[in-house]
Design a protein around this motif. Structure first.
Motif, mmCIF file in Angstrom:
data_model
loop_
_atom_site.group_PDB
_atom_site.id
_atom_site.type_symbol
_atom_site.label_atom_id
_atom_site.label_comp_id
_atom_site.label_asym_id
_atom_site.label_seq_id
_atom_site.Cartn_x
_atom_site.Cartn_y
_atom_site.Cartn_z
ATOM 1 N N SER A 336 0.838 -1.198 0.000
ATOM 2 C CA SER A 336 0.000 0.000 0.000
ATOM 3 C C SER A 336 0.869 1.242 0.000
ATOM 4 C CB SER A 336 -0.934 0.022 1.211
ATOM 5 O OG SER A 336 -0.182 0.069 2.420
ATOM 6 N N VAL A 337 0.238 2.375 -0.390
ATOM 7 C CA VAL A 337 0.882 3.682 -0.352
ATOM 8 C C VAL A 337 -0.093 4.661 0.279
ATOM 9 C CG1 VAL A 337 2.301 3.234 -2.399
ATOM 10 C CG2 VAL A 337 0.048 4.277 -2.668
ATOM 11 N N MET A 338 0.406 5.842 0.662
ATOM 12 C CA MET A 338 -0.425 6.899 1.226
ATOM 13 C C MET A 338 -0.660 7.948 0.148
ATOM 14 S SD MET A 338 -0.859 5.676 4.220
ATOM 15 C CE MET A 338 -1.646 7.025 5.100
ATOM 16 N N VAL A 339 -1.927 8.218 -0.161
ATOM 17 C CA VAL A 339 -2.302 9.176 -1.194
ATOM 18 C C VAL A 339 -2.817 10.448 -0.539
ATOM 19 C CG1 VAL A 339 -3.791 9.599 -3.186
ATOM 20 C CG2 VAL A 339 -2.849 7.311 -2.793
ATOM 21 N N VAL A 340 -2.313 11.603 -0.992
ATOM 22 C CA VAL A 340 -2.704 12.909 -0.452
ATOM 23 C C VAL A 340 -3.695 13.545 -1.417
ATOM 24 C CG1 VAL A 340 -1.906 15.161 0.331
ATOM 25 C CG2 VAL A 340 -0.460 13.142 0.656
ATOM 26 N N LYS A 345 -6.005 15.754 2.798
ATOM 27 C CA LYS A 345 -6.305 14.559 3.563
ATOM 28 C C LYS A 345 -5.485 13.376 3.046
ATOM 29 C CE LYS A 345 -11.000 15.951 4.849
ATOM 30 N NZ LYS A 345 -12.443 15.580 4.799
ATOM 31 N N VAL A 346 -5.054 12.518 3.958
ATOM 32 C CA VAL A 346 -4.205 11.370 3.630
ATOM 33 C C VAL A 346 -5.004 10.096 3.817
ATOM 34 C CG1 VAL A 346 -2.057 10.164 4.138
ATOM 35 C CG2 VAL A 346 -2.169 12.644 4.385
ATOM 36 N N SER A 347 -4.929 9.209 2.819
ATOM 37 C CA SER A 347 -5.637 7.930 2.905
ATOM 38 C C SER A 347 -4.772 6.835 2.307
ATOM 39 C CB SER A 347 -6.970 8.010 2.163
ATOM 40 O OG SER A 347 -6.759 8.319 0.788
ATOM 41 N N GLN A 372 -1.295 12.264 -5.945
ATOM 42 C CA GLN A 372 -0.085 12.566 -5.195
ATOM 43 C C GLN A 372 0.161 11.471 -4.167
ATOM 44 O OE1 GLN A 372 -0.921 16.543 -3.708
ATOM 45 N NE2 GLN A 372 0.297 17.447 -5.346
ATOM 46 N N VAL A 373 1.356 10.863 -4.262
ATOM 47 C CA VAL A 373 1.733 9.780 -3.360
ATOM 48 C C VAL A 373 2.755 10.312 -2.367
ATOM 49 C CG1 VAL A 373 2.763 7.486 -3.189
ATOM 50 C CG2 VAL A 373 1.267 8.051 -5.107
ATOM 51 N N MET A 374 2.515 10.045 -1.120
ATOM 52 C CA MET A 374 3.389 10.528 -0.057
ATOM 53 C C MET A 374 4.668 9.694 -0.011
ATOM 54 S SD MET A 374 2.301 11.115 3.884
ATOM 55 C CE MET A 374 3.468 11.556 5.142
ATOM 56 N N PRO A 386 -4.989 17.504 8.510
ATOM 57 C CA PRO A 386 -4.560 17.621 7.107
ATOM 58 C C PRO A 386 -3.059 17.900 7.018
ATOM 59 C CG PRO A 386 -5.648 19.622 7.808
ATOM 60 C CD PRO A 386 -5.801 18.650 8.941
ATOM 61 N N VAL A 387 -2.523 17.703 5.825
ATOM 62 C CA VAL A 387 -1.097 17.941 5.580
ATOM 63 C C VAL A 387 -0.951 18.884 4.402
ATOM 64 C CG1 VAL A 387 -0.395 15.696 6.496
ATOM 65 C CG2 VAL A 387 -0.903 15.945 4.063
#
Length: 407
Positions: A336-340, A345-347, A372-374, A386-387
């Motif tokens: 998995s990856v973190m999507v902004v 918001k990050v999910s 956008q991938v963190m 939020p970021v």
């Protein structure tokens, strides 16, 4: 202020002086803050700005899928130099470890017995030729006599048979001469191929070829080199299915895929090679399929028996994405990856990975263009907060820390 100054300078105690100065300083600070805020209420205490995180914007493209496999180098030609006749080894006529040419003289075996055998065979041939001349002349004389009934037909048949036997003896004598010359030639041992010769396995004075063809040296051609490597049948079947279904496409080179090798010291060999073939059978003990590739080796850097890692591009993935390995979380349940999102918001997002290339994972499924991938800033995240997404910049090697750079 005049009244305050008068009070200050006429005060008898130094403690009173310090109290008055502190009061004046506090009054000035409050006045300045009021002027700066323009009379508005101050921001609530404890509020923090969004944490900055480094992100990469997804940009799909066609990427070659590189598989890394273990391999072993092998000379493209190997010839054992052996003594094909028995005798005493008299001379070694090469320098060990040097390059030799095909047909170059390497060893000399005592050829005196073979020269004698060749002379004897030549004499036997001369005797057979003389006998043939005699019986041929007799058969020629009997021919008109049998036609005139001056001799019996049996005598003529015997003369013709004697001539044919003499011709057979001549043929056998010629073969014996040829065999003796071949054996005499074997006394001079030459290189069967061009290549690099190793150490001498026997020394001068040794008896060689007695009962078996004694190995004298080994010649190997190391330009080009072969690299043999294996791939599991599971990987091969998955690759073929992906090509058949259209998820992957073949490399532009088709069947002759290009390969690169990484040497034991971790450095990549400068020249690329080409895949020659895949074996038709599977090793029953390991479930692996053997593959062979050819590598140019003009400088002799590669040596037979060296262990290498083979990088082979067997297919290409369209609309694939490359992400730094630190952006991907791997676990037993999946990757998995973190999507902004646009509002910060990050999910998490499940993805399907391919192979790795240059320290980056190749993502085959799970992401879309523009997302956008963190990549960096995971330690700054706060639950539910939020970021602020900023473009991720990879760290340059050997970069000095900011504190040290300022000194």
């Amino acid at each position: 202020m005049a009244a305050i100054d008068h009070h200050v300078f006429n005060s008898a105690s130094s403690g009173g002086f310090r109290v008055v100065i502190a009061a004046i300083f506090a009054t000035m600070v409050l006045a300045a803050c009021g002027a700066k805020d323009g009379g508005q209420a101050a921001a609530p205490r404890g509020a923090m700005p969004p944490a900055e995180v480094g992100v990469i914007t997804v940009a799909p493209r066609t990427i070659g899928l590189v598989t890394e496999l273990p391999g072993r180098l092998e000379a493209s030609r190997v010839a054992q130099v052996r003594a094909r006749v028995a005798g005493i080894l008299q001379k070694r006529l090469f320098r060990e470890g040097s390059e030799v040419k095909a047909g170059q003289l390497l060893f000399e075996i005592d050829g005196a017995p073979y020269r004698a055998a060749a002379a004897s065979a030549q004499a036997s041939l001369a005797r057979a030729l003389a006998n043939l001349t005699q019986v041929a002349a007799q058969a020629e004389r009997y021919k008109p006599l049998v036609e005139a009934n001056a001799i019996s037909k049996q005598e003529y048949v015997n003369a013709v048979a004697a001539q044919k036997l003499a011709e057979a003896d001549v043929a056998a004598a010629r073969a014996a001469v040829q065999t003796a010359q071949i054996n005499l030639g074997y006394a001079s041992v030459t290189s069967p191929i061009a290549g690099r010769i190793g150490r001498t396995l026997v020394t001068e004075g040794a008896l060689v070829g007695q009962g078996e063809a004694t190995q004298l040296a080994l010649v190997q051609r190391i330009d080009p080199m072969y690299v043999n490597f294996t791939q599991s049948t599971g990987e091969v079947l998955r690759l073929r299915e992906a090509l058949r279904s259209g998820k992957l496409k073949r490399t532009p080179s088709g069947g002759s895929a290009s390969i690169r090798v990484v040497l034991e010291d971790g450095k990549e060999y400068a020249k690329t090679g080409k895949l020659l073939f895949e074996d038709l059978s599977v090793d029953p003990t390991s479930g692996q399929i053997m593959l062979r590739a050819e590598l140019p080796n003009p400088e002799g850097v590669l040596l037979p028996g060296m262990y290498v890692r083979v990088l082979i591009e067997q297919a290409q993935a369209e609309d694939a994405i490359q992400l730094p390995q630190q952006a991907v979380a791997r676990s037993a349940t999946g990757d998995s990856v973190m999507v902004v999102s646009a509002d910060g918001k990050v999910s998490p997002r499940a993805v399907k990975l391919g192979s790795s290339k240059n320290g980056q994972w190749i993502v085959l499924e799970g992401l879309k263009a523009g997302e956008q991938v963190m990549v960096d800033g995971f330690q700054k995240m706060r639950p539910g907060a939020p970021v602020k997404a900023v473009p991720w910049q990879p760290a340059t090697p050997n970069a000095a820390p900011p504190a040290a750079a300022g000194k």
